[in-house]
Every structure is written in structure tokens, then in C-alpha cells.
Design an enzyme around this catalytic site. Structure first.
Site, mmCIF file in Angstrom:
data_model
loop_
_atom_site.group_PDB
_atom_site.id
_atom_site.type_symbol
_atom_site.label_atom_id
_atom_site.label_comp_id
_atom_site.label_asym_id
_atom_site.label_seq_id
_atom_site.Cartn_x
_atom_site.Cartn_y
_atom_site.Cartn_z
ATOM 1 N N GLU A 178 0.823 -1.204 0.000
ATOM 2 C CA GLU A 178 0.000 0.000 0.000
ATOM 3 C C GLU A 178 0.858 1.256 0.000
ATOM 4 O O GLU A 178 2.046 1.226 0.308
ATOM 5 C CB GLU A 178 -0.933 0.023 1.211
ATOM 6 C CG GLU A 178 -0.309 -0.389 2.544
ATOM 7 C CD GLU A 178 0.815 0.486 3.027
ATOM 8 O OE1 GLU A 178 0.711 1.726 2.866
ATOM 9 O OE2 GLU A 178 1.804 -0.044 3.563
ATOM 10 N N GLU A 319 4.530 -0.460 1.317
ATOM 11 C CA GLU A 319 4.731 -0.689 -0.116
ATOM 12 C C GLU A 319 4.698 -2.167 -0.500
ATOM 13 O O GLU A 319 4.831 -2.505 -1.667
ATOM 14 C CB GLU A 319 6.059 -0.090 -0.617
ATOM 15 C CG GLU A 319 6.225 1.392 -0.401
ATOM 16 C CD GLU A 319 7.527 1.928 -0.990
ATOM 17 O OE1 GLU A 319 8.246 1.173 -1.693
ATOM 18 O OE2 GLU A 319 7.831 3.103 -0.760
#
Length: 351
Positions: A178, A319
Site C-alpha cells: 500500500e 509498499e
């Protein structure tokens, strides 16, 4: 990749893993050409993967990382030292192949797909970008619900559809990542209500805060929590969640419904997994928790989900970086079942 977001989507019925079969799988692994238990928790992972795959071989090798990006209205309250514009800037960095997630994906041989779930800004067209923007960032949850029921439902359905399409295209491992300025604040609220746990225990530094910044962050999160006392999982998601978090939860449900492992990254991805499991408890059986994040609150989620992560590297970037580092462990555990000889074959000269 093509897919449709079904308007009539409902939370799926997910089949829990057969624990009797898991015990059989453990016996099978104990019979491999090695001392029983000598590969430690890789054996536990192999049991999980073998039980997920049954009756097919556990040939989990083709991984896809889905990086969901979205902005948060709660940043208006000063919960982050970075502006929301950083979210769009980082998405452009992923698409250019220059982020930490890209580097780790290249090292782990994982394909990266970036999803605009709700970035507060326009993004360039790119073959690796899925534009599923529900809205340009959530509302400020300190003042009103982050999402309408329709927006939260559509985000869940979109995540489910994206993971399903990746699996239909050949992915057999779905990893979640994310990007979203303010999403540790949103995740703290989700974990507070769904674990449940004391709110202050769930609030960490996120992307970095000094003490005045932490005071603002805590005050904003408490203001949001005091605004609504909901506890039902979907209501908690729409009141406090992020569009990227909702899509990750939907993707976890999608992977589980297709009997594929879903690799959960750090605190924010784990908050999304917590939402998914509270909505459909059997989804927990398909989750592999990649690493123990240094972000405060992650241990609370892991305890709530009875999860022991594979790695402990003091990472807290997000991430999907931790998930990417764990993917080779899934491949190795899978090959323990498919490639390693039985001890009886070795002893009886059949190798």
C-alpha cells in the site's frame, strides 16, 4: 488485465482449511529426507500451503504484488508530517520502477501492479496502473465517516475482482502492499475497534513524527474515535478506513476464495487483513504474515489474528516490501512438498 466490479458483490463464503488434512500433510513432511522439524517454521508454512493446494500439488511460484494507493482526509488534522501529494508522487515512482518495492520485486522475481484506489490527484496512464479510483481520497474521519456504505462496498468488491483477475491470469501467490499518506492513523482506528485494543497502544510514528507531531496525531485519532462508537467490521471500515485498505481487504478475500495464499506485509496490510478476517473468519487460513513491523500496533494485530510472521527485520516502510522478501520463502516451502524425496526412498535406494 481486464475485469469487472460486480455491483451485486457480497462477502464470499470461504472454505476453512481442513485440519485433518493439515495433520496428514505434517506427517508427509515429517517423512521427507530430513530430520522431522529440522526446517523449523518453513515446515509449518509448507503444511499451510499443501493444505491450501490440495488435491493439487503445492506449486506456488508465480507471485504478483498489488500496491493499493489512496489518500486520507484525516491528514487535514495533521496526522502526518508529509502532505497528501506524496501519495501521487510515490505512485509515479512505482510506475517508473524506482521505488524500494520495485527493487525488492526485481530481486524476488515478483510482478508489481499499482492500483489507484483513491489518490487525491490525477495520475498518468500506464500499463501497470489500474485506475479504480472510488473518490479522490476519503473524507476526514475526525469529522464524518471516511466513506459512504456504497463506497466501502465498491472498494471491497474492486479488491476482490482485482485479486481474482490476477489469479485467473496465472498468479498463484498474491502479495499486498500500500501507499497512502495518513494510513497508519486510519489503521490505528481499525485495529483499536477490531482487535480490539486501547487506542493509544495502536498509534505509532508512521512515516515519521516528532513529539509535537505525535501529539497532533493522537489528538486527531482520538477525535475520530470519539465521533463514532461502531464496532461491526463493515461499519468500522467505512467510518475509519481508507480506500486502499478496503481494497486490500477485498483482495485478501479474493485470494482466499480462490484457495491461494495471500502474503500480508506490515501494519497497514495487517489492518486490512484484520478487516477481511472479521468479515469472513475463514480467510485467516489463507494469510501468510510476512514480517513483524517496527510500527507500534503491529504486534496487537498479529496477536488478534494469532499470527507469527516469517521475518523480523525492523522494517516499517510498507509498499509491500516485507511481503516481497517473504515470497521466496513461500516458493521454498512449496518445493519442500514437491521436490524433496521421501526418506523411505532414500533409505531403500529408490533415488
Amino acid at each position: 488485465m481486464t475485469f469487472q466490479i460486480p455491483s451485486d458483490w457480497q462477502i464470499p463464503t470461504i472454505t476453512p482449511l481442513d485440519q485433518a488434512l493439515a495433520r496428514t500433510m505434517r506427517t508427509r513432511i515429517d517423512g521427507k529426507a530430513k530430520p522431522p522439524g529440522s526446517l523449523g517454521r518453513i515446515e509449518d508454512l509448507a503444511v499451510q500451503l499443501g493444505t491450501i493446494a490440495h488435491p493439487s500439488p503445492a506449486a506456488f511460484q508465480n507471485a504478483a504484488l498489488l500496491v493499493f494507493a489512496g489518500d486520507h482526509g484525516l491528514t487535514e488534522e495533521g496526522v502526518s508530517q508529509y502532505p497528501s501529494a506524496v501519495t501521487a508522487a510515490m505512485v509515479r515512482t512505482y510506475l517508473a520502477g524506482r521505488a524500494s518495492a520495485n527493487a525488492f520485486a526485481a530481486a524476488s522475481d515478483v510482478r508489481v501492479r499499482v492500483v489507484d484506489a483513491g489518490v487525491a490527484g490525477e495520475l498518468p496512464s500506464h500499463p501497470d496502473l489500474l485506475d479504480i479510483k472510488i473518490r479522490a481520497g476519503t473524507a476526514n474521519s475526525a469529522r464524518q465517516a471516511a466513506m459512504s456504505p456504497q463506497e466501502a462496498h465498491k472498494a471491497l468488491a474492486a479488491g476482490f475482482a482485482i485479486a481474482s483477475a490476477e489469479i485467473e491470469a496465472g498468479a498463484d501467490i498474491i502479495a499486498l502492499g500500500e501507499m497512502g499518506i495518513g494510513n497508519t492513523a486510519s489503521s490505528a482506528l481499525l485495529v483499536h475497534r477490531l482487535a480490539p485494543a486501547p487506542l493509544d497502544d495502536c498509534i505509532g510514528v508512521g512515516a515519521g513524527q516528532d513529539e509535537p507531531g505525535m501529539a497532533r496525531k493522537r489528538a486527531a485519532i482520538h477525535k475520530a474515535a470519539n465521533r463514532s462508537d461502531v464496532t461491526a467490521p463493515f461499519d468500522v471500515l467505512r467510518e475509519f478506513g481508507g480506500l486502499e485498505i478496503a481494497m486490500m481487504a477485498g483482495a485478501a478475500l479474493g485470494a482466499a476464495s480462490h484457495r491461494r495464499p495471500v502474503v500480508i506485509d506490515g501494519f497497514i496490510s495487517s489492518a486490512a487483513a484484520l478487516v477481511a478476517v472479521r468479515l469472513a473468519p475463514a480467510a485467516r487460513d489463507y494469510c501468510v504474515f510476512a514480517h513483524r513491523s517496527a510500527e507500534k500496533g503491529h504486534d496487537i494485530v498479529l496477536t488478534a489474528l494469532q499470527a507469527q510472521p516469517l521475518l523480523n527485520l525492523d522494517m516499517r516502510l510498507g509498499e509491500g516490501t516485507g511481503a516481497l522478501l517473504a515470497v521466496p520463502l513461500l516458493r521454498a516451502a512449496s518445493r519442500l512438498l514437491t521436490d524433496v524425496a521421501d526418506l523411505s526412498d532414500v533409505l531403500e535406494g529408490r533415488i
